[in-house]
Design an enzyme around this catalytic site. Sequence first.
Site, PDB file in Angstrom:
ATOM      1  N   SER A  53       0.881  -1.013   0.457  1.00 62.03           N
ATOM      2  CA  SER A  53       0.252   0.634   0.050  1.00 62.03           C
ATOM      3  C   SER A  53       1.066   1.306   0.335  1.00 62.03           C
ATOM      4  CB  SER A  53      -0.632   0.051   1.050  1.00 62.03           C
ATOM      5  OG  SER A  53      -2.452   0.750   0.970  1.00 62.03           O
ATOM      6  N   ASP A 212      -5.179  -4.863  -2.666  1.00 66.05           N
ATOM      7  CA  ASP A 212      -3.905  -4.160  -1.040  1.00 66.05           C
ATOM      8  C   ASP A 212      -3.870  -5.502  -0.161  1.00 66.05           C
ATOM      9  OD1 ASP A 212      -3.602  -2.823   1.144  1.00 66.05           O
ATOM     10  OD2 ASP A 212      -5.355  -1.446   0.859  1.00 66.05           O
TER      11      ASP A 212
END
Length: 294
Positions: A53, A212
């Site tokens: 991320s 993610d």
Amino acid sequence: MLGKVDEVRTLDFNRVETLVLAGGGNRCWWQAGALRQLVKHHVRLPAQLVGTSAGAAVAASFLAESADTAFHACLRLYAGNPKIFDWSALSKLKLKFAHQYMYPAWIESFLTSATFSTLRQSSSRLTVALTRPARLLGVRGSVAAGTLAYLVDKYLWNSIHPRLPGLLGLRQDFMVLNDCDSFEVARAILIAAASAPPLMAARLVGDEHAIDGGYTDNAPIPPQSEQERSSTLVMLTRHYPKLPPLFTWLGRTYWQPSQRIPVSTWDCTPKTTVRDAYELGLRDSEQVLKARLR
């Protein structure tokens, strides 16, 4: 529960061979501030960086020698964005979320052909963690399972490295950014590593969708030997009030913010307190450096 945790009084950065940067959206500006202070005091970045991320993006900006560009680009993008959601799209059963275009624009601001060349030649290698959807659940089912696992791990088990996502079939994948053929491929991996449906769409990386990396582990670590664990430093972005700023657990060293980072994870408007998060990182890093000299 975490089990046995030992407080660390001083940190010898020269012994760190692997640095892990947890994800956390705007909270990762704490990491950026902390690393900026370390670099200012001539602390070298270790040979191996791992992140997901925004943590992976922060790491990339330092290897590309464009961390200041990334910080100021974020401030500029947020200053020009009045709202997080565009509700007018609901009439078409669509939800427009500012990060859908702002996050790619931010990555593009500091990862260019020239800076990617610098990153590729860096003595540090950056491994980016992605989440691959569970084969039986698909993307939507995996997002639901990952969200449920996050809530259970955070509020019930208080776990730093969750096990539940893997038990539900979500798969962790690691890609080395230095090995990418082009800066466009590197950008795509960084964006995918931060894509959290339904706010940001899943991305194709290779022949498979990726989302993610935090859906499997917000502080991702590839398999390690006992010796590799002992030379690993994990920079968290969540604050655990019952734990000291520096501690060892399961053979690794962890560094957490001295307080809850004063910024919203997802806010991307002019009022977002990005500077506060960054400055907390500067202060926390300064305290760690001072402790080393005592």
